[in-house]
Design a protein around this motif. Structure first.
Motif, PDB file in Angstrom:
ATOM      1  N   GLU A 124      -2.807   0.581   5.260  1.00 39.36           N
ATOM      2  CA  GLU A 124      -2.383   0.531   3.858  1.00 39.36           C
ATOM      3  C   GLU A 124      -1.010   1.177   3.690  1.00 39.36           C
ATOM      4  O   GLU A 124      -0.157   0.669   2.963  1.00 39.36           O
ATOM      5  CB  GLU A 124      -3.409   1.202   2.948  1.00 39.36           C
ATOM      6  CG  GLU A 124      -3.111   0.981   1.488  1.00 39.36           C
ATOM      7  CD  GLU A 124      -4.269   1.346   0.578  1.00 39.36           C
ATOM      8  OE1 GLU A 124      -4.304   0.800  -0.538  1.00 39.36           O
ATOM      9  OE2 GLU A 124      -5.132   2.155   0.967  1.00 39.36           O
ATOM     10  N   ALA A 125      -0.768   2.273   4.371  1.00 34.23           N
ATOM     11  CA  ALA A 125       0.546   2.924   4.308  1.00 34.23           C
ATOM     12  C   ALA A 125       1.619   2.001   4.881  1.00 34.23           C
ATOM     13  O   ALA A 125       2.727   1.909   4.338  1.00 34.23           O
ATOM     14  CB  ALA A 125       0.519   4.246   5.076  1.00 34.23           C
TER      15      ALA A 125
ATOM     16  N   ASN B 125       2.445  -0.530   2.365  1.00 36.27           N
ATOM     17  CA  ASN B 125       3.102   0.050   1.192  1.00 36.27           C
ATOM     18  C   ASN B 125       4.561   0.437   1.430  1.00 36.27           C
ATOM     19  O   ASN B 125       5.216   0.935   0.526  1.00 36.27           O
ATOM     20  CB  ASN B 125       2.340   1.287   0.710  1.00 36.27           C
ATOM     21  CG  ASN B 125       1.348   0.961  -0.367  1.00 36.27           C
ATOM     22  OD1 ASN B 125       1.616   0.142  -1.249  1.00 36.27           O
ATOM     23  ND2 ASN B 125       0.193   1.582  -0.295  1.00 36.27           N
ATOM     24  N   ARG B 126       5.089   0.215   2.623  1.00 35.90           N
ATOM     25  CA  ARG B 126       6.454   0.651   2.935  1.00 35.90           C
ATOM     26  C   ARG B 126       7.491   0.042   1.993  1.00 35.90           C
ATOM     27  O   ARG B 126       8.398   0.732   1.534  1.00 35.90           O
ATOM     28  CB  ARG B 126       6.826   0.294   4.374  1.00 35.90           C
ATOM     29  CG  ARG B 126       6.033   1.082   5.391  1.00 35.90           C
ATOM     30  CD  ARG B 126       6.347   0.665   6.818  1.00 35.90           C
ATOM     31  NE  ARG B 126       6.189  -0.760   6.972  1.00 35.90           N
ATOM     32  CZ  ARG B 126       6.883  -1.521   7.827  1.00 35.90           C
ATOM     33  NH1 ARG B 126       7.772  -0.978   8.607  1.00 35.90           N
ATOM     34  NH2 ARG B 126       6.669  -2.807   7.915  1.00 35.90           N
TER      35      ARG B 126
ATOM     36  N   PHE C 201       7.036  -1.030  -1.060  1.00 33.45           N
ATOM     37  CA  PHE C 201       6.834  -0.437  -2.375  1.00 33.45           C
ATOM     38  C   PHE C 201       7.455   0.950  -2.437  1.00 33.45           C
ATOM     39  O   PHE C 201       8.112   1.310  -3.426  1.00 33.45           O
ATOM     40  CB  PHE C 201       5.337  -0.373  -2.694  1.00 33.45           C
ATOM     41  CG  PHE C 201       5.026   0.181  -4.051  1.00 33.45           C
ATOM     42  CD1 PHE C 201       5.323  -0.535  -5.191  1.00 33.45           C
ATOM     43  CD2 PHE C 201       4.437   1.430  -4.178  1.00 33.45           C
ATOM     44  CE1 PHE C 201       5.037  -0.018  -6.455  1.00 33.45           C
ATOM     45  CE2 PHE C 201       4.145   1.947  -5.431  1.00 33.45           C
ATOM     46  CZ  PHE C 201       4.453   1.222  -6.563  1.00 33.45           C
ATOM     47  N   GLU C 202       7.292   1.742  -1.386  1.00 35.38           N
ATOM     48  CA  GLU C 202       7.860   3.086  -1.351  1.00 35.38           C
ATOM     49  C   GLU C 202       9.389   3.033  -1.378  1.00 35.38           C
ATOM     50  O   GLU C 202      10.027   3.816  -2.081  1.00 35.38           O
ATOM     51  CB  GLU C 202       7.381   3.850  -0.110  1.00 35.38           C
ATOM     52  CG  GLU C 202       5.895   4.145  -0.110  1.00 35.38           C
ATOM     53  CD  GLU C 202       5.431   4.972  -1.295  1.00 35.38           C
ATOM     54  OE1 GLU C 202       6.173   5.882  -1.708  1.00 35.38           O
ATOM     55  OE2 GLU C 202       4.323   4.718  -1.802  1.00 35.38           O
TER      56      GLU C 202
ATOM     57  N   LYS D  36      10.478   2.272  -4.864  1.00 36.64           N
ATOM     58  CA  LYS D  36      10.387   3.432  -5.745  1.00 36.64           C
ATOM     59  C   LYS D  36      11.595   4.349  -5.558  1.00 36.64           C
ATOM     60  O   LYS D  36      12.093   4.912  -6.528  1.00 36.64           O
ATOM     61  CB  LYS D  36       9.104   4.226  -5.468  1.00 36.64           C
ATOM     62  CG  LYS D  36       7.887   3.658  -6.123  1.00 36.64           C
ATOM     63  CD  LYS D  36       6.699   4.586  -6.170  1.00 36.64           C
ATOM     64  CE  LYS D  36       6.445   5.418  -4.979  1.00 36.64           C
ATOM     65  NZ  LYS D  36       5.148   6.107  -4.980  1.00 36.64           N
TER      66      LYS D  36
ATOM     67  N   ARG E 296      -0.230  -7.708  -4.218  1.00 35.49           N
ATOM     68  CA  ARG E 296      -0.185  -6.241  -4.258  1.00 35.49           C
ATOM     69  C   ARG E 296       1.003  -5.669  -3.490  1.00 35.49           C
ATOM     70  O   ARG E 296       1.704  -4.789  -3.970  1.00 35.49           O
ATOM     71  CB  ARG E 296      -1.490  -5.668  -3.676  1.00 35.49           C
ATOM     72  CG  ARG E 296      -1.532  -4.167  -3.671  1.00 35.49           C
ATOM     73  CD  ARG E 296      -1.662  -3.616  -5.081  1.00 35.49           C
ATOM     74  NE  ARG E 296      -1.546  -2.175  -5.051  1.00 35.49           N
ATOM     75  CZ  ARG E 296      -0.530  -1.507  -5.592  1.00 35.49           C
ATOM     76  NH1 ARG E 296       0.405  -2.146  -6.241  1.00 35.49           N
ATOM     77  NH2 ARG E 296      -0.475  -0.208  -5.516  1.00 35.49           N
ATOM     78  N   PHE E 297       1.233  -6.152  -2.270  1.00 40.69           N
ATOM     79  CA  PHE E 297       2.198  -5.497  -1.395  1.00 40.69           C
ATOM     80  C   PHE E 297       3.560  -6.191  -1.315  1.00 40.69           C
ATOM     81  O   PHE E 297       4.502  -5.618  -0.789  1.00 40.69           O
ATOM     82  CB  PHE E 297       1.611  -5.337   0.012  1.00 40.69           C
ATOM     83  CG  PHE E 297       0.405  -4.439   0.030  1.00 40.69           C
ATOM     84  CD1 PHE E 297       0.532  -3.087  -0.204  1.00 40.69           C
ATOM     85  CD2 PHE E 297      -0.855  -4.955   0.250  1.00 40.69           C
ATOM     86  CE1 PHE E 297      -0.579  -2.249  -0.202  1.00 40.69           C
ATOM     87  CE2 PHE E 297      -1.972  -4.131   0.260  1.00 40.69           C
ATOM     88  CZ  PHE E 297      -1.828  -2.779   0.026  1.00 40.69           C
TER      89      PHE E 297
ATOM     90  N   PHE F 233       4.117  -6.319  -5.799  1.00 40.78           N
ATOM     91  CA  PHE F 233       3.867  -4.996  -6.374  1.00 40.78           C
ATOM     92  C   PHE F 233       3.063  -5.055  -7.679  1.00 40.78           C
ATOM     93  O   PHE F 233       3.301  -4.287  -8.608  1.00 40.78           O
ATOM     94  CB  PHE F 233       5.166  -4.215  -6.595  1.00 40.78           C
ATOM     95  CG  PHE F 233       6.082  -4.213  -5.411  1.00 40.78           C
ATOM     96  CD1 PHE F 233       5.636  -3.831  -4.161  1.00 40.78           C
ATOM     97  CD2 PHE F 233       7.391  -4.622  -5.552  1.00 40.78           C
ATOM     98  CE1 PHE F 233       6.482  -3.833  -3.064  1.00 40.78           C
ATOM     99  CE2 PHE F 233       8.247  -4.624  -4.463  1.00 40.78           C
ATOM    100  CZ  PHE F 233       7.790  -4.228  -3.214  1.00 40.78           C
TER     101      PHE F 233
ATOM    102  N   LYS G 189      -9.021  -6.801  -1.394  1.00 40.80           N
ATOM    103  CA  LYS G 189      -7.920  -5.985  -0.865  1.00 40.80           C
ATOM    104  C   LYS G 189      -8.392  -5.170   0.330  1.00 40.80           C
ATOM    105  O   LYS G 189      -7.736  -5.148   1.378  1.00 40.80           O
ATOM    106  CB  LYS G 189      -7.377  -5.059  -1.957  1.00 40.80           C
ATOM    107  CG  LYS G 189      -6.288  -4.123  -1.485  1.00 40.80           C
ATOM    108  CD  LYS G 189      -5.886  -3.166  -2.609  1.00 40.80           C
ATOM    109  CE  LYS G 189      -5.177  -1.979  -2.017  1.00 40.80           C
ATOM    110  NZ  LYS G 189      -5.627  -0.723  -2.546  1.00 40.80           N
TER     111      LYS G 189
END
Length: 147
Positions: free
Chosen positions: A10-11, A14-15, A17-18, A21, A109-110, A113, A134
């Motif tokens: 999951e991390a 999420n790269r 998305f991070e 941000k 989701r990924f 977003f 998910k």
């Protein structure tokens, strides 16, 4: 090495998305700097300390701004390229999933977003079903660690 741990997967997903941000206006910043750089003409530059060109003060301001922001532009370009490379890796991993519903949820989701509630509304599934899709998608995803 293949990640077996759900949280690590999951991390990894999420790269992008991070990064988004950290710099939410990455593309807008890059386009603005590119526009300013393009606005500078080759005829209004300093060559050997001597100003060559039209003397247009607005144009000279653009040139000074572009010169001062050259390092920013290079860093911004590197960040932007890294962001798109990460997105491409994530898309490839999601595309390899055999289940279309899991692919759709993970993509929304990924890559886009979207929140789980937004995905539920788009897919006409309940939020709990979207959460299950998910989780199953993340569990089934195969991620290679190149490091």
């Amino acid at each position: 090495m293949t990640f077996e741990d759900f949280e690590k997967k999951e991390a990894w997903l999420n790269r992008a998305f991070e990064l988004r941000k950290e710099r939410p206006s990455l593309d807008a910043e890059w386009r603005e700097l590119q526009r300013l750089r393009d606005a500078c003409t080759d005829t209004s530059v300093k060559i050997g300390g001597t100003k060559v060109g039209s003397g247009n003060s607005t144009e000279n301001k653009y040139i000074r701004y572009a010169a001062a922001s050259d390092d920013d532009f290079k860093q911004l370009s590197a960040d932007r390229n890294r962001y798109y490379q990460i997105r491409a890796e994530i898309k490839a991993a999601i595309s390899a999933l055999p289940n279309g519903a899991e692919r759709a949820v993970l993509y929304a989701r990924f890559i886009r977003f979207k929140k789980l509630s937004e995905i539920a509304k788009m897919t006409h599934y309940s939020i709990s079903h979207v959460k299950r899709l998910k989780q199953r998608g993340i569990a089934h995803i195969c991620i290679k660690d190149d490091t």
